[in-house]
Design an enzyme around this catalytic site. Structure first.
Site, mmCIF file in Angstrom:
data_model
loop_
_atom_site.group_PDB
_atom_site.id
_atom_site.type_symbol
_atom_site.label_atom_id
_atom_site.label_comp_id
_atom_site.label_asym_id
_atom_site.label_seq_id
_atom_site.Cartn_x
_atom_site.Cartn_y
_atom_site.Cartn_z
ATOM 1 N N LYS A 180 34.592 10.935 -4.299
ATOM 2 C CA LYS A 180 34.519 9.532 -4.731
ATOM 3 C C LYS A 180 33.400 9.467 -5.777
ATOM 4 O O LYS A 180 32.217 9.490 -5.453
ATOM 5 C CB LYS A 180 34.176 8.633 -3.525
ATOM 6 C CG LYS A 180 34.145 7.166 -3.847
ATOM 7 C CD LYS A 180 32.710 6.670 -3.792
ATOM 8 C CE LYS A 180 32.540 5.324 -4.420
ATOM 9 N NZ LYS A 180 32.643 5.326 -5.889
ATOM 10 N N GLY A 233 22.402 9.524 -4.859
ATOM 11 C CA GLY A 233 22.377 8.132 -5.313
ATOM 12 C C GLY A 233 21.130 7.439 -4.810
ATOM 13 O O GLY A 233 20.087 8.077 -4.607
ATOM 14 N N SER A 234 21.271 6.142 -4.574
ATOM 15 C CA SER A 234 20.093 5.344 -4.226
ATOM 16 C C SER A 234 19.697 5.551 -2.760
ATOM 17 O O SER A 234 20.519 5.943 -1.919
ATOM 18 C CB SER A 234 20.403 3.862 -4.459
ATOM 19 O OG SER A 234 21.435 3.452 -3.592
ATOM 20 N N ASN A 235 18.438 5.197 -2.459
ATOM 21 C CA ASN A 235 17.946 5.379 -1.095
ATOM 22 C C ASN A 235 18.643 4.493 -0.083
ATOM 23 O O ASN A 235 18.956 4.933 1.027
ATOM 24 C CB ASN A 235 16.443 5.095 -1.052
ATOM 25 C CG ASN A 235 15.675 6.349 -1.295
ATOM 26 O OD1 ASN A 235 15.850 6.974 -2.341
ATOM 27 N ND2 ASN A 235 14.868 6.754 -0.352
ATOM 28 N N VAL A 237 21.704 3.176 -0.103
ATOM 29 C CA VAL A 237 23.064 3.633 0.220
ATOM 30 C C VAL A 237 22.988 4.962 0.994
ATOM 31 O O VAL A 237 23.679 5.168 1.990
ATOM 32 C CB VAL A 237 23.914 3.771 -1.062
ATOM 33 C CG1 VAL A 237 25.237 4.459 -0.768
ATOM 34 C CG2 VAL A 237 24.177 2.391 -1.655
ATOM 35 N N GLY A 238 22.115 5.843 0.552
ATOM 36 C CA GLY A 238 21.993 7.155 1.210
ATOM 37 C C GLY A 238 21.648 7.022 2.685
ATOM 38 O O GLY A 238 22.259 7.652 3.558
ATOM 39 N N GLU A 255 20.715 13.268 -1.401
ATOM 40 C CA GLU A 255 19.712 13.427 -2.455
ATOM 41 C C GLU A 255 19.505 12.061 -3.065
ATOM 42 O O GLU A 255 20.453 11.461 -3.574
ATOM 43 C CB GLU A 255 20.185 14.429 -3.514
ATOM 44 C CG GLU A 255 20.140 15.868 -3.048
ATOM 45 C CD GLU A 255 18.785 16.304 -2.524
ATOM 46 O OE1 GLU A 255 17.745 15.758 -2.949
ATOM 47 O OE2 GLU A 255 18.764 17.190 -1.652
ATOM 48 N N CYS A 289 16.939 11.615 -11.385
ATOM 49 C CA CYS A 289 16.075 11.485 -10.210
ATOM 50 C C CYS A 289 14.830 12.340 -10.362
ATOM 51 O O CYS A 289 13.846 12.131 -9.662
ATOM 52 C CB CYS A 289 16.838 11.823 -8.944
ATOM 53 S SG CYS A 289 17.514 13.452 -8.972
ATOM 54 N N GLN A 336 21.859 -1.787 -14.934
ATOM 55 C CA GLN A 336 20.747 -0.847 -14.996
ATOM 56 C C GLN A 336 19.709 -1.331 -16.011
ATOM 57 O O GLN A 336 18.506 -1.275 -15.754
ATOM 58 C CB GLN A 336 21.284 0.546 -15.360
ATOM 59 C CG GLN A 336 20.330 1.679 -15.032
ATOM 60 C CD GLN A 336 19.933 1.737 -13.574
ATOM 61 O OE1 GLN A 336 20.756 1.530 -12.681
ATOM 62 N NE2 GLN A 336 18.671 1.985 -13.304
ATOM 63 N N GLU A 390 11.190 3.539 -7.822
ATOM 64 C CA GLU A 390 11.978 4.243 -8.830
ATOM 65 C C GLU A 390 12.563 3.216 -9.801
ATOM 66 O O GLU A 390 13.212 2.261 -9.390
ATOM 67 C CB GLU A 390 13.115 5.021 -8.157
ATOM 68 C CG GLU A 390 13.939 5.814 -9.148
ATOM 69 C CD GLU A 390 15.003 6.689 -8.486
ATOM 70 O OE1 GLU A 390 15.817 6.160 -7.712
ATOM 71 O OE2 GLU A 390 15.009 7.902 -8.748
HETATM 72 N N1 LIG Z 1 19.052 10.125 -7.114
HETATM 73 C C1 LIG Z 1 19.794 9.897 -8.161
HETATM 74 O O1 LIG Z 1 20.091 10.787 -8.884
HETATM 75 C C2 LIG Z 1 20.299 8.533 -8.416
HETATM 76 C C3 LIG Z 1 19.555 7.426 -8.067
HETATM 77 N N2 LIG Z 1 20.040 6.198 -8.333
HETATM 78 C C4 LIG Z 1 19.188 5.051 -7.995
HETATM 79 O O2 LIG Z 1 19.973 4.040 -7.451
HETATM 80 C C5 LIG Z 1 19.861 2.846 -8.213
HETATM 81 C C6 LIG Z 1 21.175 2.095 -8.165
HETATM 82 O O3 LIG Z 1 22.233 2.885 -8.718
HETATM 83 P P1 LIG Z 1 23.686 2.772 -8.078
HETATM 84 O O4 LIG Z 1 24.701 3.295 -8.981
HETATM 85 O O5 LIG Z 1 23.866 1.381 -7.641
HETATM 86 O O6 LIG Z 1 23.547 3.799 -6.857
HETATM 87 P P2 LIG Z 1 24.404 3.839 -5.532
HETATM 88 O O7 LIG Z 1 23.607 4.562 -4.506
HETATM 89 O O8 LIG Z 1 24.902 2.487 -5.222
HETATM 90 O O9 LIG Z 1 25.676 4.713 -5.959
HETATM 91 C C7 LIG Z 1 25.842 6.093 -5.729
HETATM 92 C C8 LIG Z 1 27.244 6.367 -5.191
HETATM 93 O O10 LIG Z 1 27.372 5.794 -3.886
HETATM 94 C C9 LIG Z 1 28.523 4.950 -3.843
HETATM 95 N N3 LIG Z 1 28.321 3.883 -2.861
HETATM 96 C C10 LIG Z 1 27.867 2.629 -3.082
HETATM 97 N N4 LIG Z 1 27.842 1.942 -1.933
HETATM 98 C C11 LIG Z 1 28.260 2.768 -0.956
HETATM 99 C C12 LIG Z 1 28.415 2.659 0.463
HETATM 100 N N5 LIG Z 1 28.140 1.534 1.105
HETATM 101 N N6 LIG Z 1 28.852 3.742 1.154
HETATM 102 C C13 LIG Z 1 29.105 4.892 0.519
HETATM 103 N N7 LIG Z 1 28.999 5.050 -0.813
HETATM 104 C C14 LIG Z 1 28.571 4.012 -1.546
HETATM 105 C C15 LIG Z 1 28.667 4.485 -5.271
HETATM 106 O O11 LIG Z 1 29.957 3.984 -5.511
HETATM 107 C C16 LIG Z 1 28.361 5.765 -6.024
HETATM 108 O O12 LIG Z 1 29.486 6.617 -6.009
HETATM 109 C C17 LIG Z 1 19.437 3.317 -9.584
HETATM 110 O O13 LIG Z 1 18.772 2.325 -10.269
HETATM 111 C C18 LIG Z 1 18.543 4.466 -9.236
HETATM 112 O O14 LIG Z 1 17.258 4.010 -8.898
HETATM 113 C C19 LIG Z 1 21.262 6.023 -8.907
HETATM 114 C C20 LIG Z 1 22.027 7.081 -9.275
HETATM 115 C C21 LIG Z 1 21.575 8.429 -9.084
HETATM 116 O O1 LIG Z 2 17.039 17.108 -13.474
HETATM 117 C C1 LIG Z 2 18.208 17.454 -13.244
HETATM 118 O O2 LIG Z 2 18.811 18.213 -13.987
HETATM 119 C C2 LIG Z 2 18.905 16.986 -12.006
HETATM 120 C C3 LIG Z 2 18.622 15.554 -11.736
HETATM 121 C C4 LIG Z 2 19.405 15.013 -10.607
HETATM 122 O O3 LIG Z 2 19.799 15.696 -9.714
HETATM 123 C C5 LIG Z 2 19.689 13.589 -10.572
HETATM 124 O O4 LIG Z 2 19.174 12.854 -11.396
HETATM 125 O O5 LIG Z 2 20.462 13.174 -9.708
#
Ligand SMILES: NC(=O)C1=CN([C@@H]2O[C@H](COP(=O)(O)OP(=O)(O)OC[C@H]3O[C@@H](n4cnc5c(N)ncnc54)[C@H](O)[C@@H]3O)[C@@H](O)[C@H]2O)C=CC1
Ligand SMILES: O=C(O)CCC(=O)C(=O)O
Length: 487
Positions: A180, A233-235, A237-238, A255, A289, A336, A390
């Site tokens: 997904k 993704g975000s904390n 949701v994670g 992660e 991240c 964003q 973040e």
């Molecule tokens: N660690 C990282 O690499 C990332 C961190 N983020 C952080 O998260 C913030 C928000 O970005 P979003 O795109 O809204 O992140 P998100 O955590 O909402 O999305 C990540 C994934 O989770 C899915 N998702 C959303 N709600 C869900 C649920 N209830 N159950 C299972 N899966 C679900 C989304 O559709 C997407 O595929 C960003 O501003 C950033 O701070 C976002 C993307 C990557």
């Molecule tokens: O720095 C990278 O290449 C990986 C970063 C990453 O895993 C992320 O932003 O989700």
């Protein structure tokens, strides 16, 4: 421009065919550099489609796991070759869909190819150990077995590399997958899946369902036939995914965020530190991240570092990442961009001094995009929101300290622990940093962002579920160890 993707609807890929969602609803995927540019349409799928994908994956996994590792590897090698052939097209779709510059998108796609090849080779490597039994007539050894069906939930910031670094190890160790992707970059992800399709993976081994996170996410995490869930993704949701998985005994890997510091010691090569700070903080518009968001500088070099940093930041060209000469693209979405602008406001309200940038970019070439200036705050203290949360945007907080002890204490004064850098020429500074920095990835005289596919990647504290991805570490998540005793 990739005209052929215009106005095309990208379907779900379930049990070896592209299929339409029962919902009949689609969502526009737009270019954050120009919202009039429609990259494609993606479906708003339903739980039923996830259930179909999981059922197909469950059935297909029975035969997939019986193949020799080298046979599974051959499929991954093929997918790598196909992705490599389509590199320019996939990278262009990525730039149009999430805004990172074309060279960055090409680099990421090439990284996807390399990850596929790395894990293809893993099919020929050992999976266990012989362990001496206390019974001299027995043979004892370990083997590894796949989890079964793995749910892969990925973000928009690395729409090629992250799905691949999760799917490739899952597949090579004998799991089937349901991906997904983030809805914001589902067109790019669909193109990756097309490469798997063309590589001839057996029907049901790789499945792909698009839709809203709040519908498709729980449909995956709550499905009793999904044995493992890997998420970036975000904390918020994670954590929810972790709790849902734990409550039904599924394995999970998360992660999440970072608030990554760079320490600049008085003895640092300042030009190197400036260059790495700019690259770490502003590449991909700060949407990694591992991005640098705090720079902690010893007082004696603070002013010089600051001046050099501002001078170099002035050279950054912001614009449409498809154009030559553009160094930084837009934020990936309007949401964003608004998040970033609200953090900038918060920084000002809480008393940080805006040294550079801080505005949404406007004018002919910017008005239809989600552009923000690279931004630097001075006089930041560790308790400020911009030093703790973040931001996921091109915003740096500069913090001055009087000693390396203070620098390390502040570097650790956040809930996250993903990556961290120090710039110093002093070996004892390096050793203290390696020893005491609470981060899963510590880098000396190199930027905080930058992950090598053959090395373990993951964070401490709130940045991850304490597991590691990539390299050999992936084996720990995507398999279970079986201890075998033969007499
Ligand atoms: N660690 C990282 O690499 C990332 C961190 N983020 C952080 O998260 C913030 C928000 O970005 P979003 O795109 O809204 O992140 P998100 O955590 O909402 O999305 C990540 C994934 O989770 C899915 N998702 C959303 N709600 C869900 C649920 N209830 N159950 C299972 N899966 C679900 C989304 O559709 C997407 O595929 C960003 O501003 C950033 O701070 C976002 C993307 C990557
Ligand atoms: O720095 C990278 O290449 C990986 C970063 C990453 O895993 C992320 O932003 O989700």
């Amino acid at each position: 421009m990739a005209v052929e993707t215009k106005n095309k609807t990208f379907k779900n890929y379930i049990n070896g065919s592209w299929s339409e969602s029962l919902s009949g609803n689609v969502q526009k995927s737009i270019n954050p550099a120009n919202y009039d540019d429609v990259v494609g349409y993606v479906q708003m799928s339903t739980k039923e489609e996830v259930d179909q994908a999981v059922a197909a994956a469950k059935e297909a996994q029975k035969a997939w796991r019986k193949l020799a590792g080298s046979e599974r590897g051959a499929y991954l090698y093929k997918a790598a070759d196909i992705l490599e052939k389509r590199l320019d097209e996939v990278a262009e779709a990525m730039t149009r869909e999430m805004g990172k510059t074309l060279p960055e998108a090409k680099g990421e796609t090439a990284r996807g190819v390399a990850i596929l090849r790395y894990y293809a080779g893993e099919g020929m490597r050992k999976v266990g150990d012989v362990i001496p039994s206390t019974d001299s007539k027995a043979l004892m050894f370990t083997s590894r077995v796949p989890l079964g069906v793995v749910g892969v939930i990925t973000p928009w910031n690395f729409p090629v590399a992250i799905p691949i670094w999760k799917m490739a190890p899952a597949l090579i160790y004998g799991n089937s997958v349901v991906l997904k992707p983030a809805q914001e970059t589902a067109v790019t992800a669909a193109k990756v899946i097309e490469c798997f399709e063309e590589a001839g993976f057996p029907a049901g081994v790789v499945n792909f369902v698009t839709g809203s996170g709040s519908v498709i996410g729980p449909a995956i995490t709550d499905n009793p036939d999904v044995s493992g869930i890997t998420f970036t993704g975000s904390n918020g949701v994670g954590k929810g995914i972790g709790q849902a998985a734990l409550s039904r005994g599924a394995k999970y890997q998360l992660e999440m965020g970072g608030k990554n510091p760079v320490i600049v010691a008085a003895d640092a090569d300042l030009d190197l530190a400036v260059e790495a700070t700019i690259s770490g903080a502003f590449r991909s518009t700060g949407q990694k991240c591992t991005a640098t968001s705090r720079v902690i500088i010893e007082a004696s070099v603070y002013e010089t570092f600051k001046e050099k940093l501002v001078e170099k930041t002035k050279e950054i060209t912001v614009g449409n990442g498809l154009q030559d000469g553009i160094w930084m693209g837009p934020s990936a979405s309007e949401g964003q961009l608004n998040t970033v602008l609200s953090y900038i406001e918060k920084g000002k309200e809480e008393g940080a001094r805006l040294l550079f940038g801080g505005n949404r970019l406007t004018g002919a070439e910017y008005d239809k995009g989600f552009y923000v200036e690279p931004t630097i705050f001075d006089n930041v203290t560790s308790d400020m929101t911009i030093a703790q949360e973040e931001i996921f945007g091109p915003v740096i907080a500069l913090i001055q300290v009087n000693s390396m002890e203070d620098a390390l204490a502040l570097a650790n004064d956040v809930q996250y622990g993903l990556s961290a850098s120090i710039f110093t020429t002093n070996i004892s500074n390096m050793l203290s940093f390696i020893e005491d920095m609470e981060a899963g990835l510590v880098r000396i005289n190199a930027e905080s962002a930058g992950v090598e596919l053959q090395a373990p990647f993951g964070g401490m504290k709130q940045s991850s579920s304490h597991s590691r991805e990539q390299g050999e570490a992936a084996k720990e998540f995507f398999t279970s160890i079986k201890t075998v005793f033969v007499k």
